[in-house]
Write a protein that holds these residues in place. Structure first.
Motif, PDB file in Angstrom:
ATOM      1  N   UNK A 135       0.835  -1.207   0.000  1.00 43.29           N
ATOM      2  CA  UNK A 135       0.000   0.000   0.000  1.00 43.29           C
ATOM      3  C   UNK A 135       0.865   1.250   0.000  1.00 43.29           C
ATOM      4  N   UNK A 136       1.935   1.214   0.796  1.00 40.12           N
ATOM      5  CA  UNK A 136       2.839   2.365   0.843  1.00 40.12           C
ATOM      6  C   UNK A 136       3.492   2.578  -0.529  1.00 40.12           C
ATOM      7  N   UNK A 137       3.850   1.472  -1.171  1.00 36.83           N
ATOM      8  CA  UNK A 137       4.464   1.593  -2.489  1.00 36.83           C
ATOM      9  C   UNK A 137       3.474   2.181  -3.481  1.00 36.83           C
ATOM     10  N   UNK A 138       2.230   1.734  -3.413  1.00 34.82           N
ATOM     11  CA  UNK A 138       1.203   2.272  -4.315  1.00 34.82           C
ATOM     12  C   UNK A 138       0.933   3.739  -4.007  1.00 34.82           C
ATOM     13  N   UNK A 139       0.866   4.016  -2.686  1.00 34.88           N
ATOM     14  CA  UNK A 139       0.630   5.421  -2.297  1.00 34.88           C
ATOM     15  C   UNK A 139       1.789   6.290  -2.776  1.00 34.88           C
ATOM     16  N   UNK A 140       2.991   5.774  -2.645  1.00 35.62           N
ATOM     17  CA  UNK A 140       4.152   6.540  -3.081  1.00 35.62           C
ATOM     18  C   UNK A 140       4.095   6.766  -4.579  1.00 35.62           C
ATOM     19  N   UNK A 141       3.754   5.722  -5.307  1.00 39.94           N
ATOM     20  CA  UNK A 141       3.658   5.846  -6.754  1.00 39.94           C
ATOM     21  C   UNK A 141       2.573   6.844  -7.129  1.00 39.94           C
ATOM     22  N   UNK A 142       1.426   6.708  -6.484  1.00 41.87           N
ATOM     23  CA  UNK A 142       0.329   7.637  -6.764  1.00 41.87           C
ATOM     24  C   UNK A 142       0.709   9.067  -6.375  1.00 41.87           C
ATOM     25  N   UNK A 143       1.390   9.164  -5.249  1.00 39.30           N
ATOM     26  CA  UNK A 143       1.813  10.512  -4.811  1.00 39.30           C
ATOM     27  C   UNK A 143       2.765  11.128  -5.812  1.00 39.30           C
ATOM     28  N   UNK A 144       3.665  10.302  -6.307  1.00 38.68           N
ATOM     29  CA  UNK A 144       4.623  10.800  -7.293  1.00 38.68           C
ATOM     30  C   UNK A 144       3.874  11.225  -8.560  1.00 38.68           C
ATOM     31  N   UNK A 145       2.941  10.403  -8.959  1.00 38.91           N
ATOM     32  CA  UNK A 145       2.194  10.735 -10.180  1.00 38.91           C
ATOM     33  C   UNK A 145       1.395  12.021  -9.978  1.00 38.91           C
ATOM     34  N   UNK A 146       0.770  12.135  -8.800  1.00 31.91           N
ATOM     35  CA  UNK A 146      -0.022  13.350  -8.533  1.00 31.91           C
ATOM     36  C   UNK A 146       0.903  14.560  -8.445  1.00 31.91           C
ATOM     37  N   UNK A 147       1.991  14.374  -7.719  1.00 30.13           N
ATOM     38  CA  UNK A 147       2.917  15.498  -7.569  1.00 30.13           C
ATOM     39  C   UNK A 147       3.518  15.877  -8.909  1.00 30.13           C
ATOM     40  N   UNK A 171       3.976   8.317   6.928  1.00 33.26           N
ATOM     41  CA  UNK A 171       2.911   7.313   6.930  1.00 33.26           C
ATOM     42  C   UNK A 171       3.271   6.181   7.876  1.00 33.26           C
ATOM     43  N   UNK A 172       4.529   5.743   7.910  1.00 33.76           N
ATOM     44  CA  UNK A 172       4.991   4.684   8.796  1.00 33.76           C
ATOM     45  C   UNK A 172       4.875   5.087  10.262  1.00 33.76           C
ATOM     46  N   UNK A 173       5.118   6.352  10.572  1.00 35.30           N
ATOM     47  CA  UNK A 173       5.019   6.815  11.964  1.00 35.30           C
ATOM     48  C   UNK A 173       3.578   6.886  12.417  1.00 35.30           C
TER      49      UNK A 173
END
Length: 175
Positions: A135-147, A171-173
């Motif tokens: 999920x973190x990897x997907x969120x990171x990918x999505x965040x990168x795409x959005x950013x 997110x981990x914290x």
């Protein structure tokens, strides 16, 4: 006298007693008694003595056999009683062993269930961590795409990786 002598003859013919006849009968009886004593009385008495001894021995043997039979009966009863007690003890021991084995089986089953539960919990935790990482990897990918779409070439690749890294740590914290 004729009367007297004719009376004796009549009496003798009727069965009168004569002194010579009495004496002969008495001597014959005594001789017969002596012969009986010598030839018959001894063997008869020996036979009677043997029979008496035989009967006494039979009675003694029967009494001894009776005593032996009573003793054997008592011993058999004691052995039977001991055997019954031993059988009862074996049954008690078998019951105790069965109960102990039952407890052992239940305890082993409980331990196995605990191990399986712990293993399942560990598997669930690992799968949860994998899911969170995915999920973190997907969120990171999505965040990168959005950013990337938002910024559109204002940030270079190095700054972008720094942003992603900071975002993942945040997110981990939170979890």
């Amino acid at each position: 006298m004729q009367l007297l002598s004719s009376g004796l003859i009549i009496q003798a013919s009727i069965g009168g007693l004569h002194g010579g006849d009495i004496l002969f009968s008495l001597v014959s009886f005594l001789v017969l008694l002596a012969l009986l004593k010598k030839f018959a009385w001894g063997p008869i008495m020996n036979t009677m003595q043997k029979r008496e001894n035989h009967i006494a021995n039979e009675i003694e043997t029967a009494e001894k056999n009776r005593v032996d039979a009573e003793k054997a009966s008592r011993e058999a009863n004691e052995q039977l009683k001991a055997t019954r007690q031993e059988a009862q003890q074996i049954i008690e021991d078998a019951k105790k062993a069965g109960q102990e084995q039952e407890r052992s089986i239940i305890e082993a089953a409980n331990q196995a269930a605990t191990r399986i539960k712990k293993s399942a919990e560990e598997d669930i935790a690992r799968e949860k961590e994998k899911a969170v990482e995915a999920l973190q990897a997907q969120v990171a990918t999505l965040s990168v795409q959005i950013a990337t779409k938002v910024i559109e070439k204002e940030i270079d690749a190095k700054d972008q990786e720094q942003l992603i890294s900071d975002y993942i740590k945040k997110i981990g914290e939170e979890q």
